[in-house]
Design a protein around this motif. Sequence first.
Motif, short mmCIF file in Angstrom:
data_model
loop_
_atom_site.label_atom_id
_atom_site.label_comp_id
_atom_site.label_asym_id
_atom_site.label_seq_id
_atom_site.Cartn_x
_atom_site.Cartn_y
_atom_site.Cartn_z
N ILE A 97 -77.35 -8.64 71.87
CA ILE A 97 -77.65 -7.84 70.65
C ILE A 97 -76.11 -8.28 69.61
O ILE A 97 -76.32 -8.39 68.34
CB ILE A 97 -76.95 -5.73 70.57
N ALA B 63 -74.69 -0.17 66.19
CA ALA B 63 -74.69 -1.20 67.50
C ALA B 63 -73.41 -1.36 67.98
O ALA B 63 -73.34 -1.22 69.28
CB ALA B 63 -75.04 -2.44 67.31
N HIS C 164 -83.29 5.25 65.67
CA HIS C 164 -83.55 5.49 66.63
C HIS C 164 -84.06 6.87 67.03
O HIS C 164 -83.65 6.88 68.43
CB HIS C 164 -81.91 5.82 66.53
N CYS D 108 -77.18 -9.68 65.63
CA CYS D 108 -76.24 -8.65 64.62
C CYS D 108 -75.82 -9.48 63.59
O CYS D 108 -75.70 -9.06 62.52
CB CYS D 108 -75.99 -7.52 65.24
N SER E 249 -84.15 -2.65 64.25
CA SER E 249 -83.59 -2.66 62.42
C SER E 249 -82.93 -4.52 62.43
O SER E 249 -82.79 -4.22 60.60
CB SER E 249 -81.80 -2.38 62.47
N CYS E 250 -82.84 -5.21 62.94
CA CYS E 250 -82.37 -6.35 63.03
C CYS E 250 -84.07 -7.17 62.15
O CYS E 250 -83.97 -8.19 61.40
CB CYS E 250 -82.21 -7.80 63.90
N VAL F 218 -81.40 3.93 59.84
CA VAL F 218 -81.34 3.34 61.04
C VAL F 218 -81.57 4.87 61.93
O VAL F 218 -81.82 4.66 63.14
CB VAL F 218 -80.00 3.01 60.81
N THR G 229 -76.40 -0.50 60.20
CA THR G 229 -76.99 -1.85 61.94
C THR G 229 -75.61 -2.15 62.55
O THR G 229 -75.67 -1.29 64.02
CB THR G 229 -78.15 -2.65 61.36
N CYS H 174 -81.65 -1.89 67.82
CA CYS H 174 -81.12 -2.17 67.09
C CYS H 174 -81.37 -3.69 67.18
O CYS H 174 -81.74 -4.17 66.03
CB CYS H 174 -79.87 -2.69 67.59
N HIS I 66 -80.67 -0.60 72.48
CA HIS I 66 -81.04 -2.00 72.42
C HIS I 66 -82.67 -2.28 71.27
O HIS I 66 -82.38 -2.81 70.74
CB HIS I 66 -81.67 -3.05 73.67
#
Length: 713
Positions: free
Chosen positions: A617, A595, A526, A621, A704-705, A522, A591, A701, A698
């Motif tokens: 988001i 967020a 970022h 998530c 990551s999703c 993660v 994650t 994230c 944003h």
Amino acid sequence: MAAIEPLKARKRPIARLGVFVISHSLIVSVICCIAAILALLLLPVLAKNTYISENALMPGSANTMLSSEEVSEADRFMKDVNALSLESVDAGIKIAKLIAQYMADLGAEVCYHKFHHQQNQFNPLHFFSIPDPVVVQRNISCLSFGVNTVGVIRAPRGDGKEAIVLVTPYNSSGMDAAEASSLGIGYSIFSLLSQVTWLAKDIIWLAADSRFGVYAPVAAWLKDYHTPLFSGLGQVNAEVCHESNDLLKLNDAMVSNRNISNIFTRSGTMAAALVIKVVDRHDEADKDTLSIFAEASNGQMPNLDLINIVNYLAVHRQGLRVKVEKFFSLLDSKFLNLVGETVELLGKVAKSLNPNWRFGIPVAEYVEGTATLASSLFNQALGVPTGPHGAFRDYQVDAITLEISPKGSLKNKDQRIDFLMRGGRLVEAVVRSVNNLLEKFHQSFFLYLLTSPSKFVSVGIYMIAFALLIAPLPIVAASLYSDANRRDSSLRNEGSSQPHVFADEPTPTLKSWRWLHAAKSVFIIHFWGSLVTLLPHFISKMPNGTPTSSLIIWLSLCTLSLFLLYMISGSPFSHATASQPQEWAVLKSVTVSAAFIGLCLMSVINFATAEIGALLIVPMCLVAYPLKLDLQDWSFRALIRAACNLTLVLISFPPATFYLFKGGIEGFKSVNAGDFWNWLETLWAWNSATYLYIGMVHLPCWVSCVNILLHPC
């Protein structure tokens, strides 16, 4: 001892409550999200009527003093300005000279302010700060300079420590009747205030040369007002610039008048500022219309009392129709009309049960309030000022833009005189109210959303929806962590009972490298988001680039850089083996936590951006689940979840979100491929924190999703 055990269990009710909430995270998440959506839909119903918090303002307590004499003189001034504007050669310099002469004749201290036009450029090191002064090169064209005219009236009862600013922008290279009327209103008020004896604050009239836009001259003047200025007006490279020679002659011609100087004139701290703009929309209406614009950079708003006194005086004293910006496309929304009908019905039922219960509003009022609230929320989230008043908020000065539209034609003298009288008396009454203040605006709200000119929603109300939206994030993160830890412990127990299976390899624990690997993945994403945020700065410098090509290059570089980072540091899937079946859960836990932290930090900078971002988001998530597991299950619930995941990922992708939003508001026929890049350019040019949020919160994230969805499990 048996009697003591229950007593020990009752000593930690909060811990038991936390365990209960975490164990039922799914139900809590659903309840919180539904409650958040309902809270947002009920905001127009919960809006309160505006009121004056500061008693010292006393709007309308005194009769207006603006007479027909000042208005007639202002009309003559407008005619002189219009006559000069018809001249194509050096009209701008002559108009500035004429305005200065009229100011000086009223006894004001007058100076000229030369400013250099500079394009807003992306600079990642200057977010949330005022850009550095621009170094003007010697060979720059004189056409890139503008000249503001500034007049100062010293208050008879003041000490020069406070001032009220009036701004009237005009295009010196092509003035129309509406801009001349703006100057006329400014002159009529300036003429009156030069004679009154009740002034306790200095009056500054800034006639802003808006040939480069209405924001640039105001921002340049404010920067020089708050920083030392050592150069005079005449230092413009007179050898190569014909216009600069006129400026030098302008100074020489005015040197005999002691009220006009080429030295920058200042007053005290600015108590408030009003930007006066006249817009001739050619609409046949029964009343003159006043539109109020208040949003500044990064969601900053002026004190609500300033808007309240303007609205009160405009409606109850001058009979104007007051408007604030709204999304007109939402007025025809069938969904909002259905919600409005439901709210109205509930209000009638509540009133029938108890007449004192005042819940519910008419459908038309609900729909219009929602459209206005959505516009207010969007403008604050965008982080771009809606007018030149935004330059004042950068210096913590309360300011708004008053855009006045006449009901008749400005070519008709009687209608023009009546319009100048109404506009002038409105500004006079506002100045008189602000003049009564003994301190800066502080009593009313600074964080609010408008649902109409006379109704607002305070931060204490609309933050409830945001709190409900993000509340499930830490709960789900803790639930995933504890569930993965429990499964990991069971795996280790099974391994200890079957030594022939796990005897040759060490048993992994969640508290060691498994959690660190998810956190590392993660963090890398970022970090990639930070790099992506800087890419447009270099792409914008490419020659002959179109918005569409720039967008394609940006997306390609984003994908390539993410792939390279995965190759260097390792993919988040590289440690997903059969011995760690819950690796995706640990990744989702980290994650969701990231967020939650990002949204909370953004809420401190721009609450509106965090509110809209949470709507996109949080569902993504919470619902994220590996597609491989859903496809293996092949049940109706699994297929629905997979479809929801794919839909949310598509909607939450920033370019897709932008195109869907613009298509819903303006129609999909007006959407072009390069519009998203143009929007990004606007955000970074204005140093909007929303740009940082997209790139550093944003988009990471979202990636990551996607990693969770594509996890091999």
